[in-house]
Design an enzyme around this catalytic site. Structure first.
Site, mmCIF file in Angstrom:
data_model
loop_
_atom_site.group_PDB
_atom_site.id
_atom_site.type_symbol
_atom_site.label_atom_id
_atom_site.label_comp_id
_atom_site.label_asym_id
_atom_site.label_seq_id
_atom_site.Cartn_x
_atom_site.Cartn_y
_atom_site.Cartn_z
ATOM 1 N N HIS A 188 1.051 -1.067 0.499
ATOM 2 C CA HIS A 188 0.083 0.401 0.126
ATOM 3 C C HIS A 188 0.761 1.151 0.180
ATOM 4 O O HIS A 188 1.531 1.647 0.953
ATOM 5 C CB HIS A 188 -0.610 0.164 1.128
ATOM 6 C CG HIS A 188 -1.844 1.080 1.234
ATOM 7 N ND1 HIS A 188 -3.014 0.873 1.875
ATOM 8 C CD2 HIS A 188 -1.846 2.822 0.558
ATOM 9 C CE1 HIS A 188 -3.759 1.990 1.616
ATOM 10 N NE2 HIS A 188 -2.973 2.586 0.907
ATOM 11 N N GLU A 242 -11.787 3.034 5.743
ATOM 12 C CA GLU A 242 -10.853 4.330 6.338
ATOM 13 C C GLU A 242 -11.454 5.202 6.869
ATOM 14 O O GLU A 242 -11.452 5.448 8.378
ATOM 15 C CB GLU A 242 -9.300 4.614 5.057
ATOM 16 C CG GLU A 242 -8.482 5.814 5.849
ATOM 17 C CD GLU A 242 -7.764 5.978 5.001
ATOM 18 O OE1 GLU A 242 -7.893 6.486 3.709
ATOM 19 O OE2 GLU A 242 -6.593 7.437 5.089
ATOM 20 N N ASP A 276 2.011 3.638 2.801
ATOM 21 C CA ASP A 276 0.811 5.120 1.950
ATOM 22 C C ASP A 276 1.103 5.922 1.688
ATOM 23 O O ASP A 276 1.827 5.676 -0.069
ATOM 24 C CB ASP A 276 -0.238 5.393 3.672
ATOM 25 C CG ASP A 276 -1.639 5.536 2.999
ATOM 26 O OD1 ASP A 276 -2.114 5.707 1.383
ATOM 27 O OD2 ASP A 276 -2.868 6.058 3.707
ATOM 28 N N ASP A 277 1.521 7.065 2.094
ATOM 29 C CA ASP A 277 2.183 7.870 1.570
ATOM 30 C C ASP A 277 3.396 8.590 2.058
ATOM 31 O O ASP A 277 3.170 9.865 2.905
ATOM 32 C CB ASP A 277 1.312 9.406 1.518
ATOM 33 C CG ASP A 277 0.211 8.945 0.730
ATOM 34 O OD1 ASP A 277 0.198 9.408 -1.478
ATOM 35 O OD2 ASP A 277 -1.106 8.796 1.149
#
Ligand code: ZN
Length: 329
Positions: free
Chosen positions: A9, A192, A270-271
């Protein structure tokens, strides 16, 4: 040596560090509304999903050429490798680039210049997953899949990301069916910020094989039981959850309860440029803040390879799992 792991992810656009953003801005003659990297890093202190997304899309303006996408991917792969990532399944958001006049070929070819040589350059095997922006229309998603057709030899699957609430999975039924017919693997962000029903819908309507985040399944015991029974992996992103206020503090993250419930959890970044850490940083954080022991960490690492789309290379998966089993903390 860090624990070997797969990252499942990871949004490549979310790996843009302020330093590289400025370098690319200068290279491409793009004016950024920040005085320097310090001022930009300050802007990375957003408060919620929408303010993060605003900055995320603003900074994409610096990504123009194949070389920009190559540099972005190489920077991520080098950092990931240093934190024990052996395999990365990387999301990209073509609609955000197409809307700026950057075509699909520039994005995919640019990323592939790094991904295609990643094993030799970084010791990291890769897959590429095309994500649709769920706050864009279903028609736009269909057009995007169409634009991707010449590049499907390099694209393993599709995903669904961006602002979740108000954009239920069922909106994208048609494009997921079309992708399945093309032989693409399917994942989607669900649960989420959105409710547990979005997870159920992603499974039943979109046919997803993994759920990205999926945190809010814990509000629905019957759903948890189903996810356990069907061995549906969840790609959790603990530091992201804290930064976006999905959980107040890391010590209250439900990961231990989710593992106790028998869910197939994985830990991802994620980021990472925006959320305070890469894959290994996330592992370190859950170890420290949640008190996860060595066997739990090994389970998370094993899950990441089990949940990865390595069905076309089982020998490699077995090799990675053997590395996890042999790892000494
Ligand atoms: Zn995500």
């Amino acid at each position: 040596m860090p624990l070997p792991k797969a990252e499942l992810h990871l949004h490549i656009e979310g790996t843009l560090e302020p330093e590289l953003a400025f370098e690319l801005a200068v290279r491409n003659g793009v004016e950024l509304p920040y005085a320097d990297t310090e001022a930009l890093r300050e802007a990375y202190r957003f408060e919620d999903l929408q303010s993060f997304l605003n900055l995320y899309y603003e900074l994409m303006a610096v990504l123009r050429t194949e070389r920009d996408f190559e540099d972005l991917a190489n920077a991520y792969l080098a950092r990931a490798a240093a934190q024990g990532v052996r395999h990365a399944e990387i999301f990209f958001d073509p609609q955000a680039h197409l809307a700026r006049g950057v075509d699909m070929g520039t994005v995919v070819d640019g990323l592939w210049r790094a991904l295609g040589v990643s094993e030799d350059a970084h010791g990291v095997s890769t897959r590429l997953i095309l994500c649709f922006l769920r706050d864009e229309s279903a028609e736009s998603a269909l057009r995007t899949l169409d634009a991707a057709k010449p590049y499907l030899d390099r694209i393993t699957g599709i995903g669904l990301d961006s602002a979740e609430v108000g954009h239920p999975p069922a909106k994208f039924r048609e494009v997921y069916e079309a992708a399945a017919a093309l032989g693409l693997r399917r994942v989607a962000h669900a649960g989420e910020e959105g409710p547990p029903q979005y997870i159920t819908e992603a499974l039943d309507v979109l046919g997803v094989e993994r759920v990205d985040h999926g945190l809010r399944c814990m509000e629905d015991p019957a759903l948890v039981e189903r996810l356990v029974r069907e061995r549906i992996p969840l790609t959790l992103c603990p530091l992201s959850n804290v930064r976006l206020r999905t959980v107040d503090v890391l010590a209250e993250h439900p990961l231990p309860a989710m593992l106790d419930a028998g869910l197939v959890c994985t830990v991802n970044s994620d980021d990472p440029a925006y959320f305070g850490g890469y894959a290994g940083d996330n592992f370190d954080a859950v170890r420290t803040s949640l008190g996860l022991g060595e066997e739990r960490l090994r389970e998370l690492a094993r899950n990441s390879f089990v949940a990865s789309f390595l069905e076309d290379d089982e020998e490699r998966r077995a090799r990675y799992l053997a590395e996890v089993d042999a790892y000494t903390f």
